[in-house]
Design an enzyme around this catalytic site. Structure first.
Site, PDB file in Angstrom:
ATOM      1  N   HIS A 159      65.309 -10.865  14.757  1.00 18.07           N
ATOM      2  CA  HIS A 159      63.864 -10.711  14.556  1.00 18.07           C
ATOM      3  C   HIS A 159      63.571 -10.149  13.165  1.00 18.07           C
ATOM      4  O   HIS A 159      62.698 -10.650  12.445  1.00 18.07           O
ATOM      5  CB  HIS A 159      63.304  -9.785  15.637  1.00 18.07           C
ATOM      6  CG  HIS A 159      61.876  -9.372  15.430  1.00 18.07           C
ATOM      7  ND1 HIS A 159      60.819  -9.979  16.071  1.00 18.07           N
ATOM      8  CD2 HIS A 159      61.323  -8.395  14.660  1.00 18.07           C
ATOM      9  CE1 HIS A 159      59.688  -9.417  15.696  1.00 18.07           C
ATOM     10  NE2 HIS A 159      59.976  -8.444  14.847  1.00 18.07           N
ATOM     11  N   GLU A 160      64.305  -9.116  12.780  1.00 16.24           N
ATOM     12  CA  GLU A 160      64.066  -8.484  11.477  1.00 16.24           C
ATOM     13  C   GLU A 160      64.449  -9.415  10.324  1.00 16.24           C
ATOM     14  O   GLU A 160      63.752  -9.468   9.304  1.00 16.24           O
ATOM     15  CB  GLU A 160      64.838  -7.163  11.377  1.00 16.24           C
ATOM     16  CG  GLU A 160      64.459  -6.124  12.421  1.00 16.24           C
ATOM     17  CD  GLU A 160      62.972  -5.823  12.461  1.00 16.24           C
ATOM     18  OE1 GLU A 160      62.288  -6.009  11.427  1.00 16.24           O
ATOM     19  OE2 GLU A 160      62.486  -5.427  13.529  1.00 16.24           O
ATOM     20  N   HIS A 178      61.695 -11.856   9.718  1.00 17.10           N
ATOM     21  CA  HIS A 178      60.645 -11.281   8.865  1.00 17.10           C
ATOM     22  C   HIS A 178      61.021 -11.424   7.388  1.00 17.10           C
ATOM     23  O   HIS A 178      60.184 -11.772   6.550  1.00 17.10           O
ATOM     24  CB  HIS A 178      60.458  -9.798   9.185  1.00 17.10           C
ATOM     25  CG  HIS A 178      59.520  -9.519  10.309  1.00 17.10           C
ATOM     26  ND1 HIS A 178      58.263 -10.068  10.395  1.00 17.10           N
ATOM     27  CD2 HIS A 178      59.647  -8.711  11.412  1.00 17.10           C
ATOM     28  CE1 HIS A 178      57.650  -9.632  11.493  1.00 17.10           C
ATOM     29  NE2 HIS A 178      58.471  -8.815  12.123  1.00 17.10           N
ATOM     30  N   GLU A 238      54.357 -11.409  13.969  1.00 21.87           N
ATOM     31  CA  GLU A 238      55.293 -10.900  14.968  1.00 21.87           C
ATOM     32  C   GLU A 238      55.745 -12.020  15.902  1.00 21.87           C
ATOM     33  O   GLU A 238      56.927 -12.122  16.247  1.00 21.87           O
ATOM     34  CB  GLU A 238      54.655  -9.764  15.775  1.00 21.87           C
ATOM     35  CG  GLU A 238      54.584  -8.436  15.047  1.00 21.87           C
ATOM     36  CD  GLU A 238      55.932  -7.917  14.636  1.00 21.87           C
ATOM     37  OE1 GLU A 238      56.855  -7.866  15.479  1.00 21.87           O
ATOM     38  OE2 GLU A 238      56.101  -7.575  13.448  1.00 21.87           O
TER      39      GLU A 238
END
Length: 282
Positions: free
Chosen positions: A130-131, A134, A206
């Site tokens: 997930h990070e 980003h 997100e």
């Protein structure tokens, strides 16, 4: 879909700035506010990683100090085709994580000690994925642009407020002129609308990071299981976070219910998990 939504919201934010500039300060006022906001946010964008990491007393670690975490980050960075980010650990029992850095070549991933204690390797991979999503999507840049425009609108409203207190604008100045009632409405509604759009952009990013991170990690179920654990554990052991940095974390350290969810930087956790589970089902 999330990319399209972000584009629509960014256009809406830009149009709000243009309309607000005409209503509150004319072309000169809009240009001044945008320039000031741009300078402030460029400084923040350029140094945000150092500021945030220092704020949470994050310690950079190497492979010898955190072999499993380092291995997960390196493996997923290769899968994501991004440079290996720096790895940091925050001594805090509240389980959370964030990524920062102005671009993929200057990125950092930080996790709390709490998150490493409650997640399995696969679940931690979901979080790291997930990070890294980003980072790959350049969400920090998108967030900075949104903050710049929203900040300019707020500065315009403040300028109009002080102008009204100290005599207002000259009626014969076409560049300044706008309907005073429209200007008053914009002065009140504009900053709130800009904040709502900015938060909506954050929520959209997100969702994109959840989807992209699930693909990087190899399975949406990894992140879905991690989010379930993090949602419960972060409420039991809340993280004392600066509201200005709340949007960076994978789980919002701030709580909000009812109408306050409109101002949330994160989508509802139930919806995030539902979307990931739908990916699992195909």
């Amino acid at each position: 879909m999330n990319v399209l939504k972000t584009m629509v919201l960014m256009v809406a934010l830009t149009l709000l700035l243009v309309w607000g500039g005409a209503a509150l300060g004319g072309k000169s006022g809009m240009t001044m506010a945008l320039g000031f906001a741009l300078v402030m946010n460029v400084i923040t964008y350029w140094f945000s990683d150092k500021i945030v990491l220092r704020m949470y007393k994050a310690k950079e670690v190497n492979e010898a100090e955190a072999p499993e975490l380092f291995s997960i980050v390196r493996t997923l960075a290769q899968k994501a085709s991004t440079p290996m980010p720096k790895v940091y650990i925050i001594e805090n029992d509240s389980p959370n994580a964030f990524a920062t850095g102005r671009n993929p070549s200057h990125a950092a991933v930080a996790v709390t000690t709490g998150i490493t204690k409650i997640l399995s390797r696969d679940e931690l991979a979901g979080v790291i994925g997930h990070e890294l999503a980003h980072v790959k999507h350049r969400d920090i840049l998108i967030g900075t642009v949104a903050a710049t425009i929203a900040g300019a609108i707020s500065y315009l409203a403040q300028m109009a407020h002080w102008a009204m207190l100290f005599g207002g604008r000259s009626s014969d100045d076409d560049d300044r002129g706008g309907n005073p009632l429209v200007a008053l409405a914009m002065m009140i509604v504009g900053p709130i609308a800009a904040l709502l759009i900015q938060m909506a952009i954050s929520r959209s990013r997100e969702y994109s990071a959840d989807e992209g991170g699930a693909r990087i990690a190899g399975s949406p179920s990894f992140l879905a299981k991690a989010l379930k654990k993090l949602h419960i554990a972060s409420q039991r052991i809340p993280l004392k976070a600066n509201p200005a940095t709340a949007h960076m974390f994978i789980v919002s350290p701030l709580s909000g219910r009812g109408i306050f969810t409109l101002f949330s930087t994160h989508p509802p956790m139930e919806e995030r998990i539902a979307r990931l589970e739908a990916m699992v089902r195909g």
